[in-house]
Enzyme design. Sequence first.
Site, PDB file in Angstrom:
ATOM      1  N   SER A  16       0.779  -0.949  -0.028  1.00 19.94           N
ATOM      2  CA  SER A  16      -0.084  -0.073   0.092  1.00 19.94           C
ATOM      3  C   SER A  16       0.763   1.211   0.070  1.00 19.94           C
ATOM      4  O   SER A  16       1.602   1.256   0.899  1.00 19.94           O
ATOM      5  CB  SER A  16      -1.060   0.005   1.325  1.00 19.94           C
ATOM      6  OG  SER A  16      -1.211   1.334   1.489  1.00 19.94           O
ATOM      7  N   HIS A  41      -1.291  -1.330  -4.048  1.00 25.51           N
ATOM      8  CA  HIS A  41      -2.530  -1.010  -3.562  1.00 25.51           C
ATOM      9  C   HIS A  41      -2.638   0.604  -3.329  1.00 25.51           C
ATOM     10  O   HIS A  41      -1.644   1.085  -2.551  1.00 25.51           O
ATOM     11  CB  HIS A  41      -2.665  -1.860  -2.209  1.00 25.51           C
ATOM     12  CG  HIS A  41      -3.983  -1.578  -1.373  1.00 25.51           C
ATOM     13  ND1 HIS A  41      -5.215  -2.436  -1.756  1.00 25.51           N
ATOM     14  CD2 HIS A  41      -4.376  -0.558  -0.540  1.00 25.51           C
ATOM     15  CE1 HIS A  41      -6.028  -1.984  -0.644  1.00 25.51           C
ATOM     16  NE2 HIS A  41      -5.635  -1.157   0.064  1.00 25.51           N
ATOM     17  N   ASP A  43      -4.890   3.668  -1.459  1.00 19.75           N
ATOM     18  CA  ASP A  43      -5.901   3.906  -0.651  1.00 19.75           C
ATOM     19  C   ASP A  43      -6.511   5.123  -0.987  1.00 19.75           C
ATOM     20  O   ASP A  43      -5.852   6.289  -0.873  1.00 19.75           O
ATOM     21  CB  ASP A  43      -5.362   3.963   0.727  1.00 19.75           C
ATOM     22  CG  ASP A  43      -5.087   2.224   0.892  1.00 19.75           C
ATOM     23  OD1 ASP A  43      -5.911   1.592   1.133  1.00 19.75           O
ATOM     24  OD2 ASP A  43      -3.876   2.010   1.741  1.00 19.75           O
ATOM     25  N   MET A  45      -9.182   7.837   0.041  1.00 23.41           N
ATOM     26  CA  MET A  45     -10.054   8.449   1.383  1.00 23.41           C
ATOM     27  C   MET A  45     -10.371   9.771   1.068  1.00 23.41           C
ATOM     28  O   MET A  45      -9.707  10.728   0.606  1.00 23.41           O
ATOM     29  CB  MET A  45      -9.195   8.395   2.593  1.00 23.41           C
ATOM     30  CG  MET A  45      -8.374   7.080   2.736  1.00 23.41           C
ATOM     31  SD  MET A  45      -7.615   6.854   4.522  1.00 23.41           S
ATOM     32  CE  MET A  45      -6.764   5.274   4.288  1.00 23.41           C
ATOM     33  N   HIS A  74      -8.721   0.904  -3.575  1.00 21.74           N
ATOM     34  CA  HIS A  74      -9.446   0.779  -2.542  1.00 21.74           C
ATOM     35  C   HIS A  74     -10.052   1.995  -2.361  1.00 21.74           C
ATOM     36  O   HIS A  74      -9.429   2.952  -1.696  1.00 21.74           O
ATOM     37  CB  HIS A  74      -8.302   0.255  -1.350  1.00 21.74           C
ATOM     38  CG  HIS A  74      -9.277  -0.003  -0.094  1.00 21.74           C
ATOM     39  ND1 HIS A  74      -8.593  -0.273   1.243  1.00 21.74           N
ATOM     40  CD2 HIS A  74     -10.620  -0.170   0.018  1.00 21.74           C
ATOM     41  CE1 HIS A  74      -9.333  -0.430   1.967  1.00 21.74           C
ATOM     42  NE2 HIS A  74     -10.609  -0.409   1.548  1.00 21.74           N
ATOM     43  N   MET A  76     -12.041   4.117  -0.223  1.00 21.91           N
ATOM     44  CA  MET A  76     -12.861   4.577   1.019  1.00 21.91           C
ATOM     45  C   MET A  76     -13.506   6.031   0.937  1.00 21.91           C
ATOM     46  O   MET A  76     -12.924   6.848   1.721  1.00 21.91           O
ATOM     47  CB  MET A  76     -11.786   4.664   2.347  1.00 21.91           C
ATOM     48  CG  MET A  76     -11.408   3.051   2.321  1.00 21.91           C
ATOM     49  SD  MET A  76      -9.836   2.770   3.099  1.00 21.91           S
ATOM     50  CE  MET A  76      -8.728   2.992   1.897  1.00 21.91           C
ATOM     51  N   MET A 145     -10.837  -5.953   6.031  1.00 22.27           N
ATOM     52  CA  MET A 145     -10.151  -4.956   6.896  1.00 22.27           C
ATOM     53  C   MET A 145      -9.724  -5.655   8.268  1.00 22.27           C
ATOM     54  O   MET A 145     -10.559  -5.937   8.899  1.00 22.27           O
ATOM     55  CB  MET A 145     -10.939  -3.759   6.899  1.00 22.27           C
ATOM     56  CG  MET A 145     -11.143  -2.907   5.954  1.00 22.27           C
ATOM     57  SD  MET A 145      -9.556  -2.061   5.134  1.00 22.27           S
ATOM     58  CE  MET A 145      -8.842  -1.472   6.381  1.00 22.27           C
ATOM     59  N   ASP A 184      -6.009  -6.425   4.793  1.00 25.66           N
ATOM     60  CA  ASP A 184      -5.669  -5.059   4.755  1.00 25.66           C
ATOM     61  C   ASP A 184      -5.497  -4.393   6.215  1.00 25.66           C
ATOM     62  O   ASP A 184      -6.561  -4.325   7.008  1.00 25.66           O
ATOM     63  CB  ASP A 184      -6.316  -4.390   3.694  1.00 25.66           C
ATOM     64  CG  ASP A 184      -6.100  -2.931   3.558  1.00 25.66           C
ATOM     65  OD1 ASP A 184      -4.938  -2.531   4.097  1.00 25.66           O
ATOM     66  OD2 ASP A 184      -6.544  -2.253   2.853  1.00 25.66           O
TER      67      ASP A 184
HETATM   68  C1  DX5 Z   1      -6.151   1.487   5.774  1.00 26.49           C
HETATM   69  C2  DX5 Z   1      -5.752   1.335   4.412  1.00 26.49           C
HETATM   70  C3  DX5 Z   1      -4.599   0.437   4.284  1.00 26.49           C
HETATM   71  C4  DX5 Z   1      -3.434   0.833   4.975  1.00 26.49           C
HETATM   72  C5  DX5 Z   1      -2.437  -0.417   5.354  1.00 26.49           C
HETATM   73  O1  DX5 Z   1      -7.226   2.163   5.955  1.00 26.49           O
HETATM   74  O2  DX5 Z   1      -6.785   0.558   3.741  1.00 26.49           O
HETATM   75  O3  DX5 Z   1      -4.320  -0.215   2.879  1.00 26.49           O
HETATM   76  O4  DX5 Z   1      -2.586   1.582   4.025  1.00 26.49           O
HETATM   77  O5  DX5 Z   1      -1.600   0.062   6.122  1.00 26.49           O
HETATM   78  P1  DX5 Z   1      -0.740  -0.921   7.216  1.00 26.49           P
HETATM   79  O6  DX5 Z   1      -0.172  -2.111   6.394  1.00 26.49           O
HETATM   80  O7  DX5 Z   1       0.391   0.046   7.797  1.00 26.49           O
HETATM   81  O8  DX5 Z   1      -1.514  -1.302   8.346  1.00 26.49           O
HETATM   82 ZN    ZN Z   2      -6.266  -0.225   1.731  1.00 25.35          ZN
END
Ligand code: DX5
Ligand code: ZN
Length: 240
Positions: A16, A41, A43, A45, A74, A76, A145, A184
């Site tokens: 990620s 990956h 993220d 948000m 991903h 969110m 998650m 994740d």
């Molecule tokens: C959190 C994200 C993850 C995050 C994971 O909301 O969806 O993808 O980057 O990070 P680590 O591996 O550091 O927990």
């Molecule tokens: Zn993620």
Amino acid sequence: MPGMDSNPYRVKIAPSILSADFARLGEQVAAAERGGADAIHVDVMDGRFVPNITIGPLVVEAVRRVTALPLHVHLMIEEPARYVQDFIGAGADMLVVHLEGNWTLHRLIESIREAGARPGLALNPSTSLSLVDEILPYVDLVLVMTVDPGFGGQKFIPTMYDKVRRLRQMALSLGLAELDVEVDGGVNATTARSLTEAGANVLVAGAAVFAAGRPVEEAIATLRAAATGLPAVDSTRDSD
Ligand code: DX5
Ligand code: ZN
């Protein structure tokens, strides 16, 4: 039998970029690719679905230009249907949408497939698996998650091992042997092995890859070794 992998699936690692150095994003993605990552990956948000604000299609487009790896995006965000075209246009190969707040999932998942990407479904830690059986045959991947979404570097929630196990069993009982089960949040060399033993075959890792205090290639090799129970092999040496 010692050394025998109880998970029949090949373990895939999806770093990620949330924990990457964004001033050197191209280099960091290239290092992940050299290190044997199977996907990147991303993220996304929006400060509404989760408290944090991160990445939009512009960054996906930039990452697309520097790697041949599949880009898993991903989402969110609230109202993800509004952005399906934008992220696929930017180069996403897979769009992972959350079950929470999306109550017309067949339409959303179908729109992702029709636009040319693979659909995945994400579940927050507190979301019951009883909500997913009807939609499972329509997705390529379920992302479990293992922390509440919003930030990298959070602490793994231990009851998620059993959730992964029950999800894999549910998929098998529905005849969906090909389903990717992804985890994740808080995935690292300590949690990885139990996760693959429980049936996960795709590991997302942010901090354990990009903030491990060692080269990205080495961090991926360590994670893969932990996940498979095999000794670490530095994949960068193979090409010399
Ligand atoms: C959190 C994200 C993850 C995050 C994971 O909301 O969806 O993808 O980057 O990070 P680590 O591996 O550091 O927990
Ligand atoms: Zn993620």
